[in-house]
Design a protein around this motif. Structure first.
Motif, PDB file in Angstrom:
ATOM      1  N   ARG B 229       0.811  -1.249   0.100  1.00 49.67           N
ATOM      2  CA  ARG B 229      -0.144  -0.031   0.145  1.00 49.67           C
ATOM      3  C   ARG B 229       0.887   1.197   0.097  1.00 49.67           C
ATOM      4  O   ARG B 229       0.787   2.154  -0.798  1.00 49.67           O
ATOM      5  CB  ARG B 229      -1.049   0.007   1.340  1.00 49.67           C
ATOM      6  N   ASN B 230       1.795   1.316   0.832  1.00 52.44           N
ATOM      7  CA  ASN B 230       2.836   2.342   0.902  1.00 52.44           C
ATOM      8  C   ASN B 230       3.874   2.545  -0.511  1.00 52.44           C
ATOM      9  O   ASN B 230       4.102   3.743  -0.716  1.00 52.44           O
ATOM     10  CB  ASN B 230       3.757   2.326   2.202  1.00 52.44           C
ATOM     11  N   LEU B 303      -5.129   6.422  -2.034  1.00 45.19           N
ATOM     12  CA  LEU B 303      -4.131   5.671  -1.545  1.00 45.19           C
ATOM     13  C   LEU B 303      -3.468   6.255  -0.295  1.00 45.19           C
ATOM     14  O   LEU B 303      -2.943   5.466   0.338  1.00 45.19           O
ATOM     15  CB  LEU B 303      -3.055   5.404  -2.785  1.00 45.19           C
ATOM     16  N   PRO B 305      -4.005   8.683   2.659  1.00 42.20           N
ATOM     17  CA  PRO B 305      -4.922   9.331   3.420  1.00 42.20           C
ATOM     18  C   PRO B 305      -4.403  10.796   4.047  1.00 42.20           C
ATOM     19  O   PRO B 305      -5.084  11.589   4.327  1.00 42.20           O
ATOM     20  CB  PRO B 305      -5.400   8.540   4.472  1.00 42.20           C
TER      21      PRO B 305
END
Lengths: 351, 310
Positions: B229-230, B303, B305
């Motif tokens: 995700r990061n 993606l 926040p």
């Protein structure tokens, strides 16, 4: 017809017929193989923690206190880290001999860790509810919805206001103190038997520090957990800890019940640390500081590692490594739990 | 969020006018005369030329020409006619655009799957053999110009091995476009792989990864959820800007494989001084760029926040 098993909601009893200490670290060595050579970060550390007991591990940066904790937790970067010898017994079982999968199941469920900087230690792109709920989903197989309910309960438990409304917020939307509470909640999620708190209050301001420490102590009592509190802040330790281990250059230099250490340190390094606490009654005077710098771990001084900075060092200190020996009263009677690794502990404690 | 989107859409208006005007002026400042070129070497008498110019509106002043052009485009979606054969530009676009889109889509899928795969392998094994091999491979791709790579692939697979036909048919089949897509997407693939690799290798060392391990999460979850995700945030940005570049930047690839897409028409229009066609094509490409960059910016906020649009 299905019956609801009421026992399932009650916290599982602490299993196992093991009687010794909850966690016992025996002669632990950790070294890092770097391009410049081998850095010996931990050189034969021994300590133990019982259920419900708080051990404070004290020391400057680079003294090996965090590395010891990481070795217990099994989150050491290997390589470059290496554990050439030692044992870490959890309920009598050596965790270093367990398989990766066995260790993973202990992490988070039996032993949990609280990190120093909650902002960087929480994943920035996942909501706190998700990160808390993950513990239940992975270790207990709960559904996403149930995990979220449990996450809200946890946030209530660590006294985060309006937990229900904030469960979908992201870490950067919380204040420093609240973020550290979330870290604590995450560690507590599965009611572990041991919590390792690695400088849990260092990144917080003083008023929030006290709140967070109180919360941690309260929850520890409630769940009867063992707690290893890693810190370099002597002020934090005094109220919470049962016993203290002072580390220097990868070794424990002094061990004592908390109040005795403050009253009568048995090692010049501990004395130096205590003397460098600012005191109101000495306002206006220059603050005491231990001279010099912590040793380079690639090249630890011979003999006692503290000798270049020690005001009392003699030739003996430069050649012989002092063993961690029991400390006694002047008349030879026992001082339970007290140990010092100084050739001149007698002079230091009774001088 | 709604206000942000509205603002971005409004911002497109000046950008739209600015770019069309620029292209318009640039085309007209090119030496050469499209009308003269129509008659080839024999030439024509000045009266015929003047009549033709008047018919096409080329005798008007430049601002007037631009005004008429924009009026027709905006009010009637009329992009004008090609000077040479009088075909409406919209029709030319209608023929060429699907082909370019098809090629770009295939190239995008290619760079996405292989770029990400290589990047993930490299990132998880940073510093080891596989990683070094990937770095070397991507460096090689990045250092070969597109036309060289294109001709090599054409030479080897079409002429030596005979696996593909050297030229793509007028209405291309998907399988015919594989080789051109590899050539077109190759460079971006290398960039995607390298960015993914670096992003993952960096995030692997972050504190929250250590937390994820300390939570006792299984390895698949640590990498799949916490790391990916990061790490995908910068890659998504790169992929987004690339989508536009793949459409407009296929000039060379389309020439090599003789594909009748937008790239080919752009090149042709420039050499024939076909101002109307060129401005029309570029306007479409500008719109594609603007819309994709808006979509990417919105995806970015989903993606990550920490990015909030007010």
């Amino acid at each position: 017809m299905s019956t609801i098993n009421k026992n399932a909601t009650v916290p599982a009893p602490r299993e196992g017929g093991h009687t010794g200490p909850l966690l016992e670290v025996k002669d632990l060595h950790v070294e890092f193989h770097t391009r410049d050579g081998v850095a010996k970060a931990v050189n034969g550390v021994n300590y133990s923690v019982d259920a419900g007991e708080t051990l404070a591990v004290l020391g400057e940066s680079g003294s090996g206190k965090s590395v010891t904790a990481q070795a217990i937790m099994g989150i050491l970067d290997m390589p470059p880290g290496k554990i050439p010898q030692g044992e870490i017994l959890f309920r009598g079982e050596d965790m270093l001999k367990m398989s990766d999968e066995e260790r993973r199941k202990i992490r988070g469920r039996k032993i949990a860790m609280i990190f120093q900087d909650a902002l960087s230690s929480l994943n920035p792109v996942l909501s706190v509810g998700y990160q808390l709920g993950e513990m239940f989903r992975v270790h207990q197989g709960l559904s996403k919805k149930d995990a979220k309910t449990r996450a809200i309960e946890l946030m209530d438990k660590v006294k985060i206001p309006a937990a229900k409304a904030r469960v979908s917020d992201y870490p950067h939307q919380f204040s420093g103190g609240m973020r550290q509470r979330i870290m604590i909640a995450m560690a507590l999620a599965l009611e572990p038997e041991l919590i390792i708190a690695d400088e849990p209050t260092t990144a917080l301001d003083v008023t929030v520090q006290a709140q967070v420490m109180d919360l941690l102590a309260e929850l520890q009592r409630e769940y009867n957990m063992g707690l290893i509190l890693i810190t370099h802040d002597l002020g934090v330790v005094a109220d919470v800890a049962d016993k203290i281990a002072v580390m220097y250059a990868g070794r424990i230099v002094e061990q004592a019940p908390v109040h005795e250490l403050y009253a009568r340190p048995a090692h010049p390094y501990t004395r130096g640390l205590l003397d460098s606490i600012p005191r109101l009654d000495q306002k206006g005077q220059e603050l005491y500081a231990i001279k010099g710098l912590p040793p380079n771990l690639l090249k630890v001084p011979t003999g006692c590692a503290f000798n270049p900075r020690c005001p009392k060092a003699t030739d003996l200190c430069r050649t012989d490594i002092p063993a961690l020996v029991p400390v006694t009263e002047q008349d030879g009677s026992d001082l339970p739990g007290r140990k010092s690794a100084c050739h001149f502990w007698k002079e230091t404690i009774h001088g | 969020m709604g206000r942000y989107v509205a603002r971005r859409l409004l911002q497109m208006i000046p950008v739209f006018f600015g770019t069309t005007l620029l292209i318009f002026l640039m085309v007209h400042s090119l030496p050469g005369d499209p009308v003269l070129a129509m008659f080839g070497d024999k030439g024509a008498d000045p009266a015929t030329l003047a009549a033709k110019r008047h018919e096409l509106g080329l005798d008007k002043s430049l601002p007037e020409q631009y005004f008429v052009y924009m009026r027709d485009m905006i009010l009637h979606l009329d992009f004008g006619d090609q000077i040479r054969n009088g075909r409406p530009v919209t029709e030319v676009l209608g023929d060429a655009f699907p082909i370019t889109l098809q090629l770009a889509a295939l190239a995008f899928v290619f760079e996405l799957t292989f770029g990400l795969a290589l990047g993930i392998i490299g990132g998880l094994r940073a510093g080891r053999l596989a990683d070094n091999a990937i770095l070397l491979f991507t460096l090689l791709i990045m250092s070969i110009p597109v036309f060289v790579l294109g001709y090599i692939i054409k030479m080897v697979f079409a002429f030596n091995l005979g696996w593909i036909s050297p030229n793509v048919s007028t209405v291309p089949q998907w399988d015919e476009l594989i080789a051109p897509a590899v050539v077109l997407g190759g460079l971006s693939l290398a960039y995607v792989a390298r960015l993914t690799r670096t992003s993952m290798a960096e995030n692997l060392r972050s504190d929250y990864m250590r937390t994820a391990v300390a939570k006792g999460l299984p390895k698949r979850r640590i990498i799949g959820v916490h790391l990916m995700r990061n790490s995908m945030i910068p890659v998504v940005t790169l992929l987004g800007t690339d989508l536009g570049a793949l459409m407009g930047g296929a000039v060379v690839t389309e020439q090599i494989f003789n594909i009748k897409g937008i790239g080919g028409i752009i090149a042709e229009s420039i050499s024939r001084r076909e101002g109307t066609t060129l401005v029309g094509l570029v306007t479409i490409l500008v719109l594609v760029y603007l819309v994709t960059s808006l979509l990417i910016d919105l995806l970015y906020a989903v993606l990550d926040p920490r990015i909030r649009y007010a």
